[in-house]
Design a protein around this motif. Structure first.
Motif, PDB file in Angstrom:
ATOM      1  N   PHE A 174       0.102  10.611  -4.137  1.00 31.40           N
ATOM      2  CA  PHE A 174      -0.029  11.524  -5.272  1.00 31.40           C
ATOM      3  C   PHE A 174      -1.418  11.322  -5.884  1.00 31.40           C
ATOM      4  CE2 PHE A 174       4.567  10.493  -5.111  1.00 31.40           C
ATOM      5  CZ  PHE A 174       5.036  11.758  -4.778  1.00 31.40           C
ATOM      6  N   PRO A 175      -2.294  12.324  -5.840  1.00 31.40           N
ATOM      7  CA  PRO A 175      -3.686  12.127  -6.265  1.00 31.40           C
ATOM      8  C   PRO A 175      -3.839  11.847  -7.756  1.00 31.40           C
ATOM      9  CG  PRO A 175      -3.259  14.447  -5.815  1.00 31.40           C
ATOM     10  CD  PRO A 175      -2.045  13.692  -5.344  1.00 31.40           C
ATOM     11  N   HIS A 176      -2.880  12.311  -8.560  1.00 31.60           N
ATOM     12  CA  HIS A 176      -2.988  12.146 -10.011  1.00 31.60           C
ATOM     13  C   HIS A 176      -2.362  10.843 -10.498  1.00 31.60           C
ATOM     14  CE1 HIS A 176       0.944  13.854  -9.210  1.00 31.60           C
ATOM     15  NE2 HIS A 176       1.337  13.476 -10.428  1.00 31.60           N
ATOM     16  N   LEU A 177      -1.737  10.091  -9.610  1.00 30.24           N
ATOM     17  CA  LEU A 177      -1.116   8.823  -9.976  1.00 30.24           C
ATOM     18  C   LEU A 177      -1.980   7.660  -9.515  1.00 30.24           C
ATOM     19  CD1 LEU A 177       2.659   9.421  -9.072  1.00 30.24           C
ATOM     20  CD2 LEU A 177       1.489   9.818 -11.256  1.00 30.24           C
ATOM     21  N   THR A 178      -1.923   6.572 -10.238  1.00 29.28           N
ATOM     22  CA  THR A 178      -2.667   5.373  -9.834  1.00 29.28           C
ATOM     23  C   THR A 178      -2.002   4.737  -8.616  1.00 29.28           C
ATOM     24  OG1 THR A 178      -1.349   3.878 -11.211  1.00 29.28           O
ATOM     25  CG2 THR A 178      -3.275   4.930 -12.245  1.00 29.28           C
ATOM     26  N   GLY A 184     -10.518   5.001   3.189  1.00 27.41           N
ATOM     27  CA  GLY A 184      -9.396   5.445   4.029  1.00 27.41           C
ATOM     28  C   GLY A 184      -8.458   4.307   4.369  1.00 27.41           C
ATOM     29  N   GLY A 185      -9.022   3.141   4.706  1.00 28.21           N
ATOM     30  CA  GLY A 185      -8.180   2.001   5.024  1.00 28.21           C
ATOM     31  C   GLY A 185      -7.363   1.525   3.844  1.00 28.21           C
ATOM     32  N   GLN A 186      -7.935   1.583   2.649  1.00 31.67           N
ATOM     33  CA  GLN A 186      -7.207   1.178   1.447  1.00 31.67           C
ATOM     34  C   GLN A 186      -6.091   2.180   1.115  1.00 31.67           C
ATOM     35  OE1 GLN A 186     -10.614   0.948  -1.125  1.00 31.67           O
ATOM     36  NE2 GLN A 186     -10.829  -1.278  -0.885  1.00 31.67           N
ATOM     37  N   GLN A 187      -6.373   3.484   1.307  1.00 34.93           N
ATOM     38  CA  GLN A 187      -5.326   4.483   1.092  1.00 34.93           C
ATOM     39  C   GLN A 187      -4.165   4.268   2.049  1.00 34.93           C
ATOM     40  OE1 GLN A 187      -6.662   8.591   0.852  1.00 34.93           O
ATOM     41  NE2 GLN A 187      -8.640   7.940   0.026  1.00 34.93           N
TER      42      GLN A 187
END
Length: 350
Positions: free
Chosen positions: A87-91, A136-139
């Motif tokens: 979710f892009p808007h969530l931390t 990308g790896g962290q995501q």
């Protein structure tokens, strides 16, 4: 941790069979990889296990319970999507907590579990960041943490490394495998990447056109492929079309008389692994097959070199050699001899 049983799973869209009668038992703590080309039905199978697609027929059992008709949130399955689906808007912390909140855990328990899971995937201290502030790896690790936070009975991975660059893929797949072993999680992963599958799996399930073609260990599938498709998809093979004239004797369409193993009299194809072929400036009389040829193409791949050798107007062979200082490495156009034992050539009848 739990055992996963897939029993004769079918998915049809009108007259099209996306999945055909797939059965598979995944043992407690086992890492199984569904391997196959795009459109072979592997992701559809995984999504039916997760509950995102309802099967046309068949059953899915998790930890001994029939979950075939349960929605995803009522199965204790953690899923990592190809796109990560953060979710892009969530931390980061809020993304990881999402499944726990849907399960209505106490706020203190959620906070503790989020902290523990982020530490497990080496993202401690990243909880306050947004997905766009991560690599990308962290995501990918956040998506994995979200799946692990619910303490799933089974972990489902849908091409989780496809969005990473080649070097990062190698690093992350080792991390995922080590984490899976550490937690003892029953895991099913989907990929079309052979190297990825060979590196990570306890068992491979090769699929094509909605069906399972072969199940086994990496060695089983590589050394004893069930058919031409498996021989070509797991590792690499050169295929020579021709006819089995007698047991152990194969004649290619280009007229080459070759010693082989397996096959029945009649039309067939001879599969030869590139690394099993020897190449040199002169013939090796100690091999069952020794043939002259001409180098047509050389592919330099760093640790190895692929040499394409023309044996006849309709027969070409790939030879794979290690890149060693002072080793034989012929140029294009050079005459050479290639050879291999009969056991290195496997026949599949057509």
């Amino acid at each position: 941790m739990a055992r996963l049983d897939i029993d004769r799973l079918v998915k049809r869209y009108g007259d099209f069979h996306a999945v055909r009668d797939v059965s598979l038992d995944v043992a407690d703590g086992e890492f199984v990889v569904l391997l196959g080309p795009s459109g072979c039905g592997k992701t559809t199978t995984l999504r039916m296990v997760a509950g995102f697609i309802e099967p046309t027929d068949g059953r899915v059992r998790l930890a001994g319970n029939d979950v075939t008709l349960l929605p995803p949130w009522k199965r204790n399955a953690g899923m990592v999507f190809q796109s990560y689906a953060l979710f892009p808007h969530l931390t980061v912390a809020q993304n990881v907590a999402f499944g726990l909140e849907m399960r209505k855990l106490a706020r203190a328990d959620i906070a503790r579990r989020v902290e523990e899971t982020l530490a497990l995937v080496r993202l401690g201290g990243f909880g306050g960041r947004l997905p766009r502030q991560l690599s990308g790896g962290q995501q990918q690790r956040v998506a994995l943490a979200r799946a692990l936070a619910i303490r799933p009975d089974v972990l489902l991975l849908d091409e989780p490394l496809s969005n990473l660059d080649a070097k990062l893929r190698q690093e992350v797949r080792v991390e995922i495998r080590e984490l899976q072993r550490q937690l003892g999680l029953t895991t099913v992963m989907v990929t079309h990447d052979q190297e990825e599958a060979l590196t990570m799996a306890d068992r491979l399930v090769v699929m094509n056109e909605g069906s399972v073609r072969q199940v086994g260990s990496q060695r089983d599938l590589y050394e004893r492929p069930a058919d031409r498709f498996v021989a070509g998809f797991v590792g690499r093979s050169t295929f020579l079309e021709g006819t089995v004239e007698a047991p152990g004797r194969f004649r290619s369409d280009g007229g080459l008389a070759l010693a082989c193993s397996g096959g029945k009299t009649g039309r067939g194809v001879l599969a030869i692994r590139p690394e099993r072929v020897e190449i040199g400036p002169t013939a090796n009389g100690g091999l069952d097959n020794s043939l002259p040829g001409t180098v047509e193409f050389v592919s330099y791949l760093g640790a190895q070199i692929d040499i394409h050798v023309r044996l006849s107007p309709s027969d070409r062979l790939i030879v794979q050699i290690a890149n060693r200082e002072g080793g034989f490495a012929p140029d294009v156009g050079r005459p050479v001899h290639v050879g291999w034992p009969a056991s290195a050539g496997q026949v599949f009848n057509e």
